[in-house]
Motif scaffolding. Structure first.
Motif, PDB file in Angstrom:
ATOM      1  N   GLU A   1       0.835  -1.206   0.000  1.00 26.05           N
ATOM      2  CA  GLU A   1       0.000   0.000   0.000  1.00 26.05           C
ATOM      3  C   GLU A   1       0.872   1.258   0.000  1.00 26.05           C
ATOM      4  O   GLU A   1       1.824   1.390   0.768  1.00 26.05           O
ATOM      5  CB  GLU A   1      -0.927   0.007   1.218  1.00 26.05           C
ATOM      6  N   GLY A   2       0.529   2.184  -0.908  1.00 21.63           N
ATOM      7  CA  GLY A   2       1.263   3.437  -1.025  1.00 21.63           C
ATOM      8  C   GLY A   2       2.444   3.382  -1.968  1.00 21.63           C
ATOM      9  O   GLY A   2       3.047   4.420  -2.271  1.00 21.63           O
ATOM     10  N   LYS A   3       2.778   2.174  -2.438  1.00 25.24           N
ATOM     11  CA  LYS A   3       3.931   2.032  -3.313  1.00 25.24           C
ATOM     12  C   LYS A   3       3.526   2.255  -4.763  1.00 25.24           C
ATOM     13  O   LYS A   3       2.405   1.987  -5.177  1.00 25.24           O
ATOM     14  CB  LYS A   3       4.549   0.643  -3.150  1.00 25.24           C
ATOM     15  N   GLN A   4       4.473   2.724  -5.572  1.00 23.39           N
ATOM     16  CA  GLN A   4       4.252   2.935  -6.990  1.00 23.39           C
ATOM     17  C   GLN A   4       4.898   1.794  -7.763  1.00 23.39           C
ATOM     18  O   GLN A   4       6.028   1.405  -7.492  1.00 23.39           O
ATOM     19  CB  GLN A   4       4.844   4.276  -7.434  1.00 23.39           C
ATOM     20  N   VAL A   5       4.164   1.238  -8.727  1.00 27.10           N
ATOM     21  CA  VAL A   5       4.673   0.128  -9.523  1.00 27.10           C
ATOM     22  C   VAL A   5       4.821   0.580 -10.970  1.00 27.10           C
ATOM     23  O   VAL A   5       4.037   1.391 -11.469  1.00 27.10           O
ATOM     24  CB  VAL A   5       3.731  -1.099  -9.441  1.00 27.10           C
TER      25      VAL A   5
ATOM     26  N   ASN B   1       7.143   1.676 -19.347  1.00 28.60           N
ATOM     27  CA  ASN B   1       7.275   2.175 -17.969  1.00 28.60           C
ATOM     28  C   ASN B   1       6.033   2.928 -17.502  1.00 28.60           C
ATOM     29  O   ASN B   1       6.114   4.017 -16.939  1.00 28.60           O
ATOM     30  CB  ASN B   1       8.514   3.075 -17.851  1.00 28.60           C
ATOM     31  N   LYS B   2       4.880   2.329 -17.730  1.00 26.74           N
ATOM     32  CA  LYS B   2       3.627   2.889 -17.235  1.00 26.74           C
ATOM     33  C   LYS B   2       3.583   2.719 -15.718  1.00 26.74           C
ATOM     34  O   LYS B   2       3.879   1.645 -15.190  1.00 26.74           O
ATOM     35  CB  LYS B   2       2.448   2.161 -17.870  1.00 26.74           C
ATOM     36  N   THR B   3       3.214   3.775 -15.006  1.00 27.45           N
ATOM     37  CA  THR B   3       3.238   3.730 -13.536  1.00 27.45           C
ATOM     38  C   THR B   3       1.825   3.773 -12.968  1.00 27.45           C
ATOM     39  O   THR B   3       0.929   4.424 -13.518  1.00 27.45           O
ATOM     40  CB  THR B   3       4.046   4.908 -12.969  1.00 27.45           C
ATOM     41  N   TYR B   4       1.646   3.072 -11.845  1.00 30.74           N
ATOM     42  CA  TYR B   4       0.388   3.062 -11.102  1.00 30.74           C
ATOM     43  C   TYR B   4       0.719   3.179  -9.619  1.00 30.74           C
ATOM     44  O   TYR B   4       1.722   2.641  -9.152  1.00 30.74           O
ATOM     45  CB  TYR B   4      -0.401   1.776 -11.352  1.00 30.74           C
TER      46      TYR B   4
ATOM     47  N   ALA C   1     -12.424 -12.654   3.603  1.00 24.59           N
ATOM     48  CA  ALA C   1     -13.386 -13.085   2.595  1.00 24.59           C
ATOM     49  C   ALA C   1     -13.033 -12.543   1.211  1.00 24.59           C
ATOM     50  O   ALA C   1     -13.215 -13.223   0.204  1.00 24.59           O
ATOM     51  CB  ALA C   1     -14.796 -12.635   2.978  1.00 24.59           C
ATOM     52  N   GLN C   2     -12.535 -11.311   1.159  1.00 25.08           N
ATOM     53  CA  GLN C   2     -12.200 -10.681  -0.118  1.00 25.08           C
ATOM     54  C   GLN C   2     -11.220  -9.544   0.137  1.00 25.08           C
ATOM     55  O   GLN C   2     -11.186  -8.973   1.226  1.00 25.08           O
ATOM     56  CB  GLN C   2     -13.458 -10.157  -0.826  1.00 25.08           C
ATOM     57  N   THR C   3     -10.416  -9.254  -0.866  1.00 23.58           N
ATOM     58  CA  THR C   3      -9.469  -8.148  -0.800  1.00 23.58           C
ATOM     59  C   THR C   3      -9.710  -7.220  -1.980  1.00 23.58           C
ATOM     60  O   THR C   3      -9.820  -7.683  -3.120  1.00 23.58           O
ATOM     61  CB  THR C   3      -8.013  -8.655  -0.829  1.00 23.58           C
ATOM     62  N   THR C   4      -9.811  -5.941  -1.693  1.00 30.98           N
ATOM     63  CA  THR C   4     -10.019  -4.930  -2.730  1.00 30.98           C
ATOM     64  C   THR C   4      -8.791  -4.034  -2.807  1.00 30.98           C
ATOM     65  O   THR C   4      -8.357  -3.478  -1.796  1.00 30.98           O
ATOM     66  CB  THR C   4     -11.259  -4.071  -2.433  1.00 30.98           C
ATOM     67  N   VAL C   5      -8.224  -3.934  -4.006  1.00 37.19           N
ATOM     68  CA  VAL C   5      -7.043  -3.111  -4.234  1.00 37.19           C
ATOM     69  C   VAL C   5      -7.433  -1.962  -5.161  1.00 37.19           C
ATOM     70  O   VAL C   5      -8.069  -2.180  -6.201  1.00 37.19           O
ATOM     71  CB  VAL C   5      -5.898  -3.924  -4.852  1.00 37.19           C
ATOM     72  N   THR C   6      -7.046  -0.745  -4.790  1.00 39.39           N
ATOM     73  CA  THR C   6      -7.330   0.441  -5.595  1.00 39.39           C
ATOM     74  C   THR C   6      -6.043   0.930  -6.239  1.00 39.39           C
ATOM     75  O   THR C   6      -5.070   1.247  -5.547  1.00 39.39           O
ATOM     76  CB  THR C   6      -7.935   1.559  -4.732  1.00 39.39           C
ATOM     77  N   LEU C   7      -6.045   0.961  -7.572  1.00 40.35           N
ATOM     78  CA  LEU C   7      -4.907   1.454  -8.336  1.00 40.35           C
ATOM     79  C   LEU C   7      -5.249   2.808  -8.950  1.00 40.35           C
ATOM     80  O   LEU C   7      -6.384   3.016  -9.414  1.00 40.35           O
ATOM     81  CB  LEU C   7      -4.536   0.470  -9.460  1.00 40.35           C
ATOM     82  N   VAL C   8      -4.288   3.712  -8.964  1.00 45.35           N
ATOM     83  CA  VAL C   8      -4.474   5.050  -9.535  1.00 45.35           C
ATOM     84  C   VAL C   8      -3.393   5.258 -10.584  1.00 45.35           C
ATOM     85  O   VAL C   8      -2.199   5.082 -10.307  1.00 45.35           O
ATOM     86  CB  VAL C   8      -4.381   6.139  -8.447  1.00 45.35           C
ATOM     87  N   ASP C   9      -3.805   5.630 -11.816  1.00 47.04           N
ATOM     88  CA  ASP C   9      -2.832   5.838 -12.885  1.00 47.04           C
ATOM     89  C   ASP C   9      -2.311   7.267 -12.889  1.00 47.04           C
ATOM     90  O   ASP C   9      -2.609   8.061 -11.976  1.00 47.04           O
ATOM     91  CB  ASP C   9      -3.451   5.488 -14.242  1.00 47.04           C
TER      92      ASP C   9
ATOM     93  N   GLY D   1       0.276 -15.479   3.615  1.00 48.25           N
ATOM     94  CA  GLY D   1       0.622 -15.326   2.219  1.00 48.25           C
ATOM     95  C   GLY D   1       1.044 -13.919   1.896  1.00 48.25           C
ATOM     96  O   GLY D   1       0.766 -12.982   2.640  1.00 48.25           O
ATOM     97  N   ARG D   2       1.735 -13.812   0.781  1.00 47.47           N
ATOM     98  CA  ARG D   2       2.161 -12.519   0.297  1.00 47.47           C
ATOM     99  C   ARG D   2       1.323 -12.178  -0.920  1.00 47.47           C
ATOM    100  O   ARG D   2       1.265 -12.936  -1.885  1.00 47.47           O
ATOM    101  CB  ARG D   2       3.652 -12.562  -0.054  1.00 47.47           C
ATOM    102  N   GLN D   3       0.655 -11.026  -0.888  1.00 46.17           N
ATOM    103  CA  GLN D   3      -0.215 -10.638  -1.974  1.00 46.17           C
ATOM    104  C   GLN D   3       0.605 -10.075  -3.134  1.00 46.17           C
ATOM    105  O   GLN D   3       1.582  -9.345  -2.945  1.00 46.17           O
ATOM    106  CB  GLN D   3      -1.235  -9.591  -1.499  1.00 46.17           C
ATOM    107  N   LEU D   4       0.173 -10.432  -4.346  1.00 43.27           N
ATOM    108  CA  LEU D   4       0.897 -10.050  -5.544  1.00 43.27           C
ATOM    109  C   LEU D   4      -0.056  -9.431  -6.557  1.00 43.27           C
ATOM    110  O   LEU D   4      -1.273  -9.674  -6.534  1.00 43.27           O
ATOM    111  CB  LEU D   4       1.582 -11.270  -6.175  1.00 43.27           C
ATOM    112  N   LEU D   5       0.516  -8.654  -7.439  1.00 38.01           N
ATOM    113  CA  LEU D   5      -0.214  -8.067  -8.561  1.00 38.01           C
ATOM    114  C   LEU D   5       0.302  -8.713  -9.836  1.00 38.01           C
ATOM    115  O   LEU D   5       1.486  -8.617 -10.162  1.00 38.01           O
ATOM    116  CB  LEU D   5      -0.014  -6.549  -8.603  1.00 38.01           C
ATOM    117  N   LEU D   6      -0.574  -9.407 -10.554  1.00 43.43           N
ATOM    118  CA  LEU D   6      -0.207 -10.083 -11.797  1.00 43.43           C
ATOM    119  C   LEU D   6      -0.753  -9.276 -12.972  1.00 43.43           C
ATOM    120  O   LEU D   6      -1.950  -9.020 -13.049  1.00 43.43           O
ATOM    121  CB  LEU D   6      -0.777 -11.499 -11.815  1.00 43.43           C
ATOM    122  N   ILE D   7       0.141  -8.873 -13.884  1.00 42.97           N
ATOM    123  CA  ILE D   7      -0.242  -8.100 -15.064  1.00 42.97           C
ATOM    124  C   ILE D   7      -0.010  -8.964 -16.291  1.00 42.97           C
ATOM    125  O   ILE D   7       1.087  -9.490 -16.498  1.00 42.97           O
ATOM    126  CB  ILE D   7       0.560  -6.791 -15.172  1.00 42.97           C
TER     127      ILE D   7
END
Length: 278
Positions: A138-142, A148-151, A172-180, A242-248
């Motif tokens: 959370e709070g990190k930029q990827v 080199n598109k950033t979110y 039960a569920q995890t919600t991730v908010t990405l901002v471009d 577990g470690r949560q990951l973002l798969l693109i």
């Protein structure tokens, strides 16, 4: 050349190739079941990157993959020649057929060409697909892709099962908010990916187990303390972390496959509808 053309387009060759492909796939399923981790890597790697490395390490496990590609390539060529011959034959009868009858007889050959289109789409996925896995913080930029598109990972919110549930205290569920870069926010959840900038965004997780703890032996609280007055105290059940990951995923072959399948459904639906009315 004509003999070679006719041989490659022979329907008997198509039958042999289909049986061969089925046999190779059956053999491949045995190999894949015997070493799931090895072939699972292919889900997130291009074939030209994965196959040479595996061929050098364990050729006995992957020998059937080049053979399968060869058979499917010959099947595609056979289908192209067969459909082309049929269209050429129909074009010779064009004047003796009505427009509706000509279109009706043309549909099966068009379906064969669309089948080749779908095969090309899968090949495109194998050789041009790209997969990128990033940690979710959370709070990190990827940074994503070659451009080199950033979110910005704006928020990670976990929803838990209710207290009345047997699964209480579990997520039960995890919600991730990405901002471009344009401050446009997009939310994604497990089994609910998002599509942005030509890519699919998935939530993934690496599960880890805590090391098992042996039961401890403690003195009994109801009996006199002596060498034999002990009770076994079971430790808490092992809980998964577990470690949560973002798969693109960037899959240029997917639009080709979907387009081909959609057109096949339309053509086959029209074909059988016309046939029923006739």
């Amino acid at each position: 050349m004509k003999n070679i053309w006719n041989t490659l387009g022979d329907i008997r060759l198509a039958f042999i190739l289909l049986v061969s492909a089925s046999g190779i796939l059956l053999i491949g399923s045995v190999y894949a079941g015997g070493d799931f981790a090895l072939f699972h890597e292919l889900n997130r790697a291009r074939i030209q990157d994965w196959l040479p490395a595996q061929w050098a390490d364990s050729p006995g496990n992957v020998w059937w993959i080049p053979l399968l590609f060869l058979i499917m390539g010959l099947l595609g060529l056979n289908t192209f020649i067969c459909a082309s011959n049929r269209i050429a034959q129909l074009m010779g009868q064009r004047r003796s057929l009505t427009a509706g009858r000509f279109g009706y007889l043309l549909m099966p050959s068009l379906v064969h060409f669309l089948f080749i289109m779908i095969m090309i789409g899968h090949l495109t996925t194998f050789v041009a697909g790209r997969w990128q896995t990033l940690p979710l913080v959370e709070g990190k930029q990827v940074t994503i892709g070659q451009e080199n598109k950033t979110y910005q990972i704006q928020a990670i919110n976990d929803q838990f099962f209710p207290e009345t549930s047997a699964l209480r205290d579990r997520i039960a569920q995890t919600t991730v908010t990405l901002v471009d870069d344009n401050q446009k926010a997009t939310q994604l959840e497990y089994t609910r990916p998002a599509y942005m900038d030509g890519r699919f965004f998935f939530l993934d997780k690496i599960k880890k187990n805590k090391p098992k703890v042996k039961p401890r032996i403690l003195p009994s609280t109801t009996e006199e303390t002596c060498n034999k007055a002990h009770v076994y105290v079971e430790p808490n059940p092992v809980q998964k972390q577990g470690r949560q990951l973002l798969l693109i995923v960037s899959d240029p072959g997917l639009p080709i496959i979907i387009t081909g399948l959609t057109l096949i459904l339309i053509l086959m639906g029209g074909y059988f509808l016309i046939r029923t009315k006739s």
